[in-house]
Design a protein around this motif. Sequence first.
Motif, mmCIF file in Angstrom:
data_model
loop_
_atom_site.group_PDB
_atom_site.id
_atom_site.type_symbol
_atom_site.label_atom_id
_atom_site.label_comp_id
_atom_site.label_asym_id
_atom_site.label_seq_id
_atom_site.Cartn_x
_atom_site.Cartn_y
_atom_site.Cartn_z
ATOM 1 N N GLN A 161 -44.380 -3.118 -28.153
ATOM 2 C CA GLN A 161 -43.815 -1.787 -28.343
ATOM 3 C C GLN A 161 -42.499 -1.583 -27.594
ATOM 4 O O GLN A 161 -41.511 -1.133 -28.170
ATOM 5 C CB GLN A 161 -44.837 -0.733 -27.901
ATOM 6 C CG GLN A 161 -44.281 0.654 -27.683
ATOM 7 C CD GLN A 161 -43.727 1.278 -28.949
ATOM 8 O OE1 GLN A 161 -44.155 0.964 -30.056
ATOM 9 N NE2 GLN A 161 -42.779 2.176 -28.786
ATOM 10 N N SER A 162 -42.468 -1.895 -26.309
ATOM 11 C CA SER A 162 -41.351 -1.458 -25.467
ATOM 12 C C SER A 162 -40.035 -2.153 -25.801
ATOM 13 O O SER A 162 -38.971 -1.550 -25.654
ATOM 14 C CB SER A 162 -41.688 -1.667 -23.995
ATOM 15 O OG SER A 162 -41.888 -3.045 -23.739
ATOM 16 N N ASP A 163 -40.073 -3.389 -26.221
ATOM 17 C CA ASP A 163 -38.841 -4.103 -26.532
ATOM 18 C C ASP A 163 -38.663 -4.318 -28.033
ATOM 19 O O ASP A 163 -37.670 -4.930 -28.455
ATOM 20 C CB ASP A 163 -38.774 -5.449 -25.802
ATOM 21 C CG ASP A 163 -39.983 -6.318 -26.045
ATOM 22 O OD1 ASP A 163 -40.140 -7.331 -25.339
ATOM 23 O OD2 ASP A 163 -40.793 -5.990 -26.935
ATOM 24 N N GLY A 164 -39.625 -3.848 -28.819
ATOM 25 C CA GLY A 164 -39.502 -3.931 -30.264
ATOM 26 C C GLY A 164 -39.634 -5.323 -30.840
ATOM 27 O O GLY A 164 -39.319 -5.547 -32.011
ATOM 28 N N ARG A 165 -40.074 -6.264 -30.052
ATOM 29 C CA ARG A 165 -40.151 -7.647 -30.527
ATOM 30 C C ARG A 165 -41.400 -7.851 -31.382
ATOM 31 O O ARG A 165 -42.429 -7.190 -31.194
ATOM 32 C CB ARG A 165 -40.152 -8.619 -29.357
ATOM 33 C CG ARG A 165 -38.882 -8.581 -28.536
ATOM 34 C CD ARG A 165 -38.858 -9.712 -27.523
ATOM 35 N NE ARG A 165 -38.665 -11.002 -28.177
ATOM 36 C CZ ARG A 165 -38.669 -12.168 -27.531
ATOM 37 N NH1 ARG A 165 -38.893 -12.195 -26.231
ATOM 38 N NH2 ARG A 165 -38.485 -13.298 -28.182
ATOM 39 N N GLN A 166 -41.273 -8.786 -32.303
ATOM 40 C CA GLN A 166 -42.385 -9.170 -33.155
ATOM 41 C C GLN A 166 -42.522 -10.684 -33.097
ATOM 42 O O GLN A 166 -41.520 -11.403 -33.118
ATOM 43 C CB GLN A 166 -42.151 -8.712 -34.590
ATOM 44 C CG GLN A 166 -42.008 -7.212 -34.728
ATOM 45 C CD GLN A 166 -41.469 -6.799 -36.075
ATOM 46 O OE1 GLN A 166 -41.023 -7.633 -36.865
ATOM 47 N NE2 GLN A 166 -41.515 -5.518 -36.359
ATOM 48 N N PHE A 167 -43.731 -11.157 -33.051
ATOM 49 C CA PHE A 167 -43.988 -12.588 -32.952
ATOM 50 C C PHE A 167 -44.866 -13.023 -34.123
ATOM 51 O O PHE A 167 -45.734 -12.261 -34.577
ATOM 52 C CB PHE A 167 -44.696 -12.918 -31.634
ATOM 53 C CG PHE A 167 -43.986 -12.380 -30.425
ATOM 54 C CD1 PHE A 167 -44.554 -11.376 -29.661
ATOM 55 C CD2 PHE A 167 -42.744 -12.870 -30.052
ATOM 56 C CE1 PHE A 167 -43.900 -10.861 -28.551
ATOM 57 C CE2 PHE A 167 -42.083 -12.363 -28.944
ATOM 58 C CZ PHE A 167 -42.671 -11.345 -28.196
ATOM 59 N N TYR A 168 -44.650 -14.240 -34.564
ATOM 60 C CA TYR A 168 -45.397 -14.779 -35.692
ATOM 61 C C TYR A 168 -45.775 -16.228 -35.446
ATOM 62 O O TYR A 168 -44.992 -16.999 -34.877
ATOM 63 C CB TYR A 168 -44.572 -14.706 -36.981
ATOM 64 C CG TYR A 168 -44.215 -13.307 -37.402
ATOM 65 C CD1 TYR A 168 -42.998 -12.745 -37.040
ATOM 66 C CD2 TYR A 168 -45.109 -12.544 -38.151
ATOM 67 C CE1 TYR A 168 -42.681 -11.449 -37.415
ATOM 68 C CE2 TYR A 168 -44.792 -11.251 -38.530
ATOM 69 C CZ TYR A 168 -43.585 -10.710 -38.156
ATOM 70 O OH TYR A 168 -43.267 -9.423 -38.529
ATOM 71 N N ALA A 169 -46.946 -16.595 -35.932
ATOM 72 C CA ALA A 169 -47.314 -18.006 -35.951
ATOM 73 C C ALA A 169 -46.438 -18.723 -36.973
ATOM 74 O O ALA A 169 -46.029 -18.136 -37.979
ATOM 75 C CB ALA A 169 -48.784 -18.153 -36.322
ATOM 76 N N ASP A 170 -46.147 -19.978 -36.711
ATOM 77 C CA ASP A 170 -45.301 -20.750 -37.628
ATOM 78 C C ASP A 170 -45.874 -20.765 -39.045
ATOM 79 O O ASP A 170 -45.130 -20.764 -40.026
ATOM 80 C CB ASP A 170 -45.146 -22.179 -37.125
ATOM 81 C CG ASP A 170 -44.269 -22.270 -35.889
ATOM 82 O OD1 ASP A 170 -44.314 -23.307 -35.211
ATOM 83 O OD2 ASP A 170 -43.531 -21.296 -35.604
ATOM 84 N N SER A 171 -47.186 -20.763 -39.148
ATOM 85 C CA SER A 171 -47.833 -20.883 -40.455
ATOM 86 C C SER A 171 -47.648 -19.647 -41.336
ATOM 87 O O SER A 171 -47.872 -19.715 -42.552
ATOM 88 C CB SER A 171 -49.329 -21.159 -40.284
ATOM 89 O OG SER A 171 -49.943 -20.118 -39.541
ATOM 90 N N VAL A 172 -47.224 -18.528 -40.742
ATOM 91 C CA VAL A 172 -47.084 -17.294 -41.534
ATOM 92 C C VAL A 172 -45.657 -16.761 -41.547
ATOM 93 O O VAL A 172 -45.387 -15.762 -42.230
ATOM 94 C CB VAL A 172 -48.050 -16.201 -41.038
ATOM 95 C CG1 VAL A 172 -49.480 -16.730 -40.995
ATOM 96 C CG2 VAL A 172 -47.634 -15.650 -39.685
ATOM 97 N N LYS A 173 -44.756 -17.378 -40.807
ATOM 98 C CA LYS A 173 -43.375 -16.898 -40.768
ATOM 99 C C LYS A 173 -42.773 -16.871 -42.165
ATOM 100 O O LYS A 173 -42.927 -17.803 -42.947
ATOM 101 C CB LYS A 173 -42.534 -17.798 -39.858
ATOM 102 C CG LYS A 173 -42.686 -17.502 -38.389
ATOM 103 C CD LYS A 173 -41.803 -18.414 -37.545
ATOM 104 C CE LYS A 173 -42.000 -18.141 -36.067
ATOM 105 N NZ LYS A 173 -41.228 -19.071 -35.216
ATOM 106 N N GLY A 174 -42.105 -15.769 -42.467
ATOM 107 C CA GLY A 174 -41.495 -15.611 -43.776
ATOM 108 C C GLY A 174 -42.437 -15.058 -44.820
ATOM 109 O O GLY A 174 -41.996 -14.689 -45.914
ATOM 110 N N ARG A 175 -43.721 -15.004 -44.516
ATOM 111 C CA ARG A 175 -44.708 -14.474 -45.474
ATOM 112 C C ARG A 175 -45.380 -13.200 -44.970
ATOM 113 O O ARG A 175 -45.719 -12.320 -45.760
ATOM 114 C CB ARG A 175 -45.783 -15.526 -45.761
ATOM 115 C CG ARG A 175 -45.249 -16.824 -46.345
ATOM 116 C CD ARG A 175 -46.371 -17.741 -46.805
ATOM 117 N NE ARG A 175 -47.239 -18.163 -45.719
ATOM 118 C CZ ARG A 175 -48.552 -17.949 -45.677
ATOM 119 N NH1 ARG A 175 -49.154 -17.318 -46.673
ATOM 120 N NH2 ARG A 175 -49.277 -18.377 -44.649
#
Length: 129
Positions: A54-68
Motif C-alpha cells: 500500500q504505502s509505496d504502491g508497488r506490486q509484485f508478481y511471480a515469474d509464472s504469472v507476469k504479463g497475465r
Amino acid sequence: QVQLVESGGGLVQPGGSLRLSCEVSGGGGLFYLSVGWFRQASGKEREGVSCSSQSDGRQFYADSVKGRFTVSRDNGRNTVYLQMNNLKPEDTAVYYCAARNSPRMPEMFWKQTTEYNWWGRGTQVTVSS
C-alpha cells in the motif's frame, strides 16, 4: 482482528479470464495493510502469486504469472482484486489472499507465508477444457 473472504473462482477454459476478489473487514481498514495472493495446487506447496504494497504502491508478481495477472485494490471498498488473463491448466489451484499488518511489503519478503498475519479460506480456480 482482520477477516478476508475470497470470491470469484470457478471453472474456465484455457485462455480464459477470471477476476478474484478479496474482501477485507475488521482492523483499521485496507489502507493499512499489504495484501498478497497465494495459490496451492494439489500435492504442492503454497506459492506466492502477487502482492500489493500500500504505502509505496508497488506490486509484485511471480515469474509464472507476469504479463497475465494484475493485482489492484480499492481501499474505499476494502477489496483487493486479482485479474487473471490467458489462464493455463497449470494455474489450477486454490487461491488465497493474505494480509500483512503493515502498509508496506518489502520485495524480499512478499513470497514468504510467514510475513502475513491473516488468511482467507481460499477459492478454487480450475483451468480445463
